[in-house]
Motif scaffolding. Structure first.
Motif, mmCIF file in Angstrom:
data_model
loop_
_atom_site.group_PDB
_atom_site.id
_atom_site.type_symbol
_atom_site.label_atom_id
_atom_site.label_comp_id
_atom_site.label_asym_id
_atom_site.label_seq_id
_atom_site.Cartn_x
_atom_site.Cartn_y
_atom_site.Cartn_z
ATOM 1 N N GLY A 12 -15.215 54.507 11.596
ATOM 2 C CA GLY A 12 -15.359 54.184 13.026
ATOM 3 C C GLY A 12 -14.048 54.405 13.771
ATOM 4 O O GLY A 12 -13.054 54.874 13.218
ATOM 5 N N TYR A 13 -14.076 54.028 15.050
ATOM 6 C CA TYR A 13 -12.946 54.341 15.939
ATOM 7 C C TYR A 13 -11.655 53.652 15.474
ATOM 8 O O TYR A 13 -10.683 54.303 15.094
ATOM 9 C CB TYR A 13 -13.331 53.900 17.355
ATOM 10 N N ILE A 14 -11.644 52.330 15.450
ATOM 11 C CA ILE A 14 -10.414 51.624 15.079
ATOM 12 C C ILE A 14 -10.195 51.709 13.573
ATOM 13 O O ILE A 14 -9.079 51.877 13.090
ATOM 14 C CB ILE A 14 -10.462 50.155 15.565
ATOM 15 N N GLY A 15 -11.304 51.692 12.821
ATOM 16 C CA GLY A 15 -11.209 51.781 11.362
ATOM 17 C C GLY A 15 -10.531 53.048 10.894
ATOM 18 O O GLY A 15 -9.638 53.010 10.034
ATOM 19 N N SER A 16 -10.910 54.182 11.463
ATOM 20 C CA SER A 16 -10.332 55.462 11.011
ATOM 21 C C SER A 16 -8.836 55.538 11.333
ATOM 22 O O SER A 16 -8.031 56.005 10.513
ATOM 23 C CB SER A 16 -11.073 56.634 11.652
ATOM 24 N N HIS A 17 -8.462 55.032 12.498
ATOM 25 C CA HIS A 17 -7.028 55.036 12.846
ATOM 26 C C HIS A 17 -6.248 54.105 11.918
ATOM 27 O O HIS A 17 -5.085 54.379 11.562
ATOM 28 C CB HIS A 17 -6.845 54.623 14.313
ATOM 29 N N THR A 18 -6.893 53.017 11.487
ATOM 30 C CA THR A 18 -6.227 52.080 10.572
ATOM 31 C C THR A 18 -6.096 52.687 9.178
ATOM 32 O O THR A 18 -5.054 52.544 8.520
ATOM 33 C CB THR A 18 -7.005 50.752 10.528
ATOM 34 N N VAL A 19 -7.122 53.434 8.733
ATOM 35 C CA VAL A 19 -7.040 54.112 7.423
ATOM 36 C C VAL A 19 -5.834 55.049 7.410
ATOM 37 O O VAL A 19 -5.056 55.076 6.447
ATOM 38 C CB VAL A 19 -8.348 54.892 7.134
ATOM 39 N N VAL A 20 -5.635 55.799 8.492
ATOM 40 C CA VAL A 20 -4.487 56.724 8.578
ATOM 41 C C VAL A 20 -3.177 55.957 8.427
ATOM 42 O O VAL A 20 -2.299 56.320 7.632
ATOM 43 C CB VAL A 20 -4.506 57.484 9.917
ATOM 44 N N GLU A 21 -3.040 54.852 9.122
ATOM 45 C CA GLU A 21 -1.777 54.090 9.058
ATOM 46 C C GLU A 21 -1.600 53.427 7.695
ATOM 47 O O GLU A 21 -0.473 53.324 7.192
ATOM 48 C CB GLU A 21 -1.723 53.053 10.179
#
Ligand code: WQD
Length: 342
Positions: A12-21
Motif C-alpha cells: 500500500g501507499y504508506i506501507g511500501s514507502h516504509t518497506v523501502v526505508e
C-alpha cells in the motif's frame, strides 16, 4: 544476521514507502497484503529502488487460519508493522460491518499469533482521525480522543484500545501506535506513490489527477470555515518522512528504548495548512494552474487539525523535514510517471 520485520499492508501507499526505508536501514522485510487496494507491481518497484525484493505472501489477515499458518511457517519475525486495513472514510459509512470485521479481526489475529509465536514488538498504524475536531489546537498525544466521524475512524480508535489492553494484560508485548496526520507525496524516484482506486477521495491525489487531465476541476469542500481563507486546515506530512518515523519506532522497540510497553506518538509537521494553501503550493511547485470550484462542506470533515510534534521530536528524535512544495512536486512527478506524461 539482519532482523526481520513483517509489514502488513506493505504494498500500500504508506506501507511500501516504509518497506523501502526499512530495507535502506538494513532490515529484512516480509510483506503480507491481500492486494485489495494495491498492485503486486509495487514489489518490482521497491526492488528497483533498494535492489532487494521483499518476501511476499498474499492473504487477508482477518482469515484466522491463514494468519496462523503464515506465522507458523515464518518464525523468524522480530517485529511487526501493521498497516493492513480498509481505509476509505466514505466507504466505511456504507459497509461498516466489512470495516469492523476486516480492521479489528486482523489486529486480533496478529496479537494472538504474537503471543503464540513469541513476537513481542508491534507498531500500529493509527490516525489523527481519533481526535475528531479537537477543542484545543495543536493536538498533543494527551488530547482526549473523541467519537470518530466514521466507522473507519472508529476502527482506528478501537484498535488502539485493543492494542493498549492486550499489552496491559500480556507484559511480554510492547507496542507503539503512530497517529498519522495527512500523508501526502511520493518517493523521489517516482517509482512508488499513492494510487487510489476509483475517484480519489483525498485532496492531493485528486489534485494530481485533475492536473493530469483525468478529472474535472477540483471541488474545494467549503470556504466558510473559521480559518485564514475559509477552507479547512490539515497537517500534511511527507510520506517518506512518515516512513522514516516507522523505522525509528521499530528500532525503539527492538533496542528496548521504549519508556512504557504501550506508547503513542503524533506524526505530523506541526503546521496547519488550508486546502487553498495546498492548491497554491501545487501551482507554485509545478507551474500548473489548477481549476477549482468552491462547493459545500463535505459531511464528516473536521474544520481544522494539526499536530503538536514536540513529543515525537524529543522522544523519538524524529522530525518531518520535507516542505509542502517539494512534497507536492513529488506527488506530481509520480502522477506523470504513472500516466506516462512528459
Ligand atoms: C483533506 C482536506 C477536505 C478532497 C482522511 C482520513 C484520514 C486519512 C487521510 C486514512 C479536507 C479537502 C479533499 C477534495 C477537498 N485517511 N478536500 N476536495 O479527510 O483530512 O483525512 O484521509 O488514513 O484518516 O480521515 O483527508 O485528503 O480527504 O481531505 O476540498 O476533492 O481536503 O474537505 O478539508 P482527511 P482528505
Amino acid at each position: 544476521m539482519a532482523q526481520t520485520i513483517l509489514v502488513t499492508g506493505g504494498t500500500g501507499y504508506i506501507g511500501s514507502h516504509t518497506v523501502v526505508e526499512l530495507q535502506n536501514a538494513g532490515f529484512e522485510v516480509i510483506i503480507v497484503d491481500d492486494l485489495s487496494n494495491s498492485g503486486i507491481d509495487v514489489l518490482d518497484n521497491i526492488e528497483k529502488i533498494t535492489g532487494k525484493k521483499p518476501q511476499f505472501e498474499q492473504f487477508n489477515l482477518a482469515d484466522t487460519q491463514k494468519t496462523d499458518d503464515f506465522f507458523n511457517k515464518n518464525q523468524n519475525i522480530d517485529a511487526i508493522i501493521h498497516f493492513a486495513a480498509s481505509k476509505a472514510v466514505g466507504e466505511s459509512v456504507q459497509i461498516p460491518l466489512h470495516y469492523y470485521r476486516n480492521n479489528l479481526v486482523s489486529l486480533i489475529n496478529i496479537l494472538d499469533c504474537q503471543l503464540k509465536y513469541e513476537i513481542p514488538n508491534i507498531v500500529f498504524s493509527s490516525s489523527c482521525t481519533v481526535y475528531g475536531q479537537p477543542d484545543v489546537l495543536p493536538v498533543t498525544e494527551q488530547t482526549p480522543r473523541k467519537d470518530a466521524e466514521s466507522p473507519y475512524g472508529n476502527t482506528k480508535r478501537v484498535n488502539e484500545d485493543i492494542l493498549r489492553d492486550s499489552i496491559a494484560a500480556y507484559p511480554q508485548l510492547k507496542g507503539i501506535a503512530l497517529r498519522y496526520f495527512n500523508p501526502i507525496g511520493a518517493h523521489p524516484s517516482a517509482l512508488i506513490g499513492e494510487l487510489p482506486l476509483g475517484v480519489p477521495q483525498n485532496l492531493v491525489p485528486f489534485i494530481t489527477q485533475s492536473a493530469a487531465g483525468l478529472r474535472g476541476e477540483l471541488k474545494v469542500f467549503g470556504n466558510d470555515y473559521d480559518t485564514t481563507d475559509g477552507s479547512a486546515v490539515r497537517d500534511y506530512i511527507n510520506v517518506v518522512d512518515l516512513a522514516k518515523a516507522h523505522v525509528v519506532a521499530i528500532e525503539r522497540l527492538l533496542k528496548e528504548k521504549n519508556k512504557a510497553n504501550y506508547e503513542v506518538f503524533n506524526l505530523g509537521t506541526g503546521e496547519g495548512l488550508s486546502v487553498l494553501q495546498v492548491v497554491k503550493g501545487f501551482e507554485k511547485a509545478t507551474g500548473i494552474k489548477l481549476n477549482y470550484k468552491i462547493v459545500d462542506r463535505r459531511a464528516g470533515d473536521v474544520e481544522k487539525i494539526w499536530a503538536d510534534t514536540t513529543y515525537a521530536n524529543d522522544e523519538l528524535g524524529w522530525k518531518a523535514e520535507k516542505g509542502l512544495e517539494e512534497t507536492l512536486l513529488s506527488a506530481w512527478n509520480w502522477e506523470k510517471r504513472v500516466r506516462e506524461i512528459e
